[in-house]
Every structure is written in structure tokens, then in C-alpha cells.
Design a protein around this motif. Structure first.
Motif, PDB file in Angstrom:
ATOM      1  N   UNK A  12      46.739  31.760  49.609  1.00 49.40           N
ATOM      2  CA  UNK A  12      45.753  30.986  48.855  1.00 49.40           C
ATOM      3  C   UNK A  12      45.591  31.468  47.425  1.00 49.40           C
ATOM      4  N   UNK A  13      46.367  32.515  47.038  1.00 50.13           N
ATOM      5  CA  UNK A  13      46.290  33.084  45.698  1.00 50.13           C
ATOM      6  C   UNK A  13      44.880  33.524  45.344  1.00 50.13           C
ATOM      7  N   UNK A  14      44.204  34.111  46.311  1.00 46.64           N
ATOM      8  CA  UNK A  14      42.884  34.678  46.085  1.00 46.64           C
ATOM      9  C   UNK A  14      43.014  36.199  46.070  1.00 46.64           C
ATOM     10  N   UNK A  15      42.165  36.842  45.319  1.00 50.33           N
ATOM     11  CA  UNK A  15      42.137  38.297  45.288  1.00 50.33           C
ATOM     12  C   UNK A  15      41.089  38.750  46.281  1.00 50.33           C
ATOM     13  N   UNK A  16      41.492  39.587  47.239  1.00 58.74           N
ATOM     14  CA  UNK A  16      40.616  40.008  48.320  1.00 58.74           C
ATOM     15  C   UNK A  16      40.239  41.472  48.122  1.00 58.74           C
ATOM     16  N   UNK A  17      38.953  41.762  48.155  1.00 58.41           N
ATOM     17  CA  UNK A  17      38.458  43.125  48.007  1.00 58.41           C
ATOM     18  C   UNK A  17      38.467  43.823  49.367  1.00 58.41           C
ATOM     19  N   UNK A  18      39.026  45.037  49.461  1.00 54.43           N
ATOM     20  CA  UNK A  18      39.026  45.741  50.742  1.00 54.43           C
ATOM     21  C   UNK A  18      37.631  46.207  51.160  1.00 54.43           C
ATOM     22  N   UNK A  19      36.730  46.411  50.176  1.00 54.49           N
ATOM     23  CA  UNK A  19      35.386  46.872  50.498  1.00 54.49           C
ATOM     24  C   UNK A  19      34.566  45.772  51.166  1.00 54.49           C
ATOM     25  N   UNK A  20      34.626  44.559  50.630  1.00 59.69           N
ATOM     26  CA  UNK A  20      33.776  43.479  51.135  1.00 59.69           C
ATOM     27  C   UNK A  20      34.523  42.481  52.002  1.00 59.69           C
ATOM     28  N   UNK A  68      48.201  44.617  33.143  1.00 55.15           N
ATOM     29  CA  UNK A  68      47.094  45.543  33.332  1.00 55.15           C
ATOM     30  C   UNK A  68      46.904  45.955  34.792  1.00 55.15           C
ATOM     31  N   UNK A  69      48.019  46.181  35.476  1.00 51.90           N
ATOM     32  CA  UNK A  69      47.926  46.576  36.877  1.00 51.90           C
ATOM     33  C   UNK A  69      47.267  47.939  37.040  1.00 51.90           C
ATOM     34  N   UNK A  70      47.222  48.739  35.981  1.00 58.41           N
ATOM     35  CA  UNK A  70      46.561  50.043  36.067  1.00 58.41           C
ATOM     36  C   UNK A  70      45.060  49.880  36.288  1.00 58.41           C
ATOM     37  N   UNK A  71      44.513  48.704  36.037  1.00 57.04           N
ATOM     38  CA  UNK A  71      43.086  48.451  36.232  1.00 57.04           C
ATOM     39  C   UNK A  71      42.752  47.890  37.611  1.00 57.04           C
ATOM     40  N   UNK A  72      43.755  47.621  38.434  1.00 53.33           N
ATOM     41  CA  UNK A  72      43.514  47.096  39.774  1.00 53.33           C
ATOM     42  C   UNK A  72      43.069  48.251  40.669  1.00 53.33           C
ATOM     43  N   UNK A  73      41.909  48.144  41.311  1.00 53.73           N
ATOM     44  CA  UNK A  73      41.433  49.235  42.176  1.00 53.73           C
ATOM     45  C   UNK A  73      42.390  49.487  43.343  1.00 53.73           C
TER      46      UNK A  73
END
Length: 99
Positions: free
Chosen positions: A68-76, A54-59
Motif C-alpha cells: 500500500x506504500x504506507x510507512x508503518x511505525x514499529x512502535x505504534x 535522507x535514509x539516515x533520518x529513518x528511525x
């Protein structure tokens, strides 16, 4: 726009010929134009795998911190740790697929 892999062994023309090696006929079936279609198969399988994940749903602009295998938001700039490990997600997917 399309991006060609930089490390194509036989040159970009071979890659391009293989990617367009099948056409869809009036009977809505795919027909080979050339027997060499390995790059086409690889591109299709990569697309299927990406769709399954479902990579089409990744902003746009979100990236994974590979240390660290964390997902980092560019906004915050904040990291959100996934609640399930990869092994747990794969086990759940396998269970759904196999009933």
C-alpha cells in the motif's frame, strides 16, 4: 560490520579488491591502485542516492509496506500515508535543483 552481496559473480575476493581499489594520498586526492573499481563506484553511488533520500533520518526498525506504500511505525503499528506521491516529490526535487 559489513555484509557482502551473496550473488557476486567472480567471488568475494574480486569484490573486496575493487572496493579498496583507490587510496587517498597525502595530496588529499584519490589515486587508483587497480583499474577495476566498478564495485567501488556502485557502492559510492548507492550511498549518494541513499543520502539524497535522507535514509539516515529513518528511525531504526521502520519499514515500508510495499503493498500500500504506507510507512508503518514499529512502535505504534500505525501507518502514515505520505502527503505527496513519488512523482510529486521527484517533480519538486527537480524544480529545486533546476531553479
Amino acid at each position: 560490520s559489513a555484509h557482502l552481496p551473496a550473488d557476486i559473480a567472480d567471488g568475494p575476493m574480486d569484490y573486496c579488491k575493487q572496493v579498496v581499489s583507490e587510496i587517498r594520498g597525502e595530496d588529499r586526492m584519490w589515486h587508483p591502485v587497480s583499474p577495476q573499481n566498478h564495485f567501488l563506484d556502485a557502492e559510492v553511488l548507492a550511498s549518494v542516492g541513499a543520502y539524497m533520500l535522507q535514509v539516515q533520518n529513518i528511525p531504526e526498525g521502520v519499514f515500508r509496506d510495499t503493498e500500500s506504500f504506507e510507512i508503518v511505525s514499529p512502535q505504534t503499528g500505525m501507518a502514515a500515508v505520505a502527503s505527496l506521491t513519488l512523482a510529486q516529490r521527484m517533480a519538486a526535487m527537480s524544480q529545486r535543483m533546476n531553479g
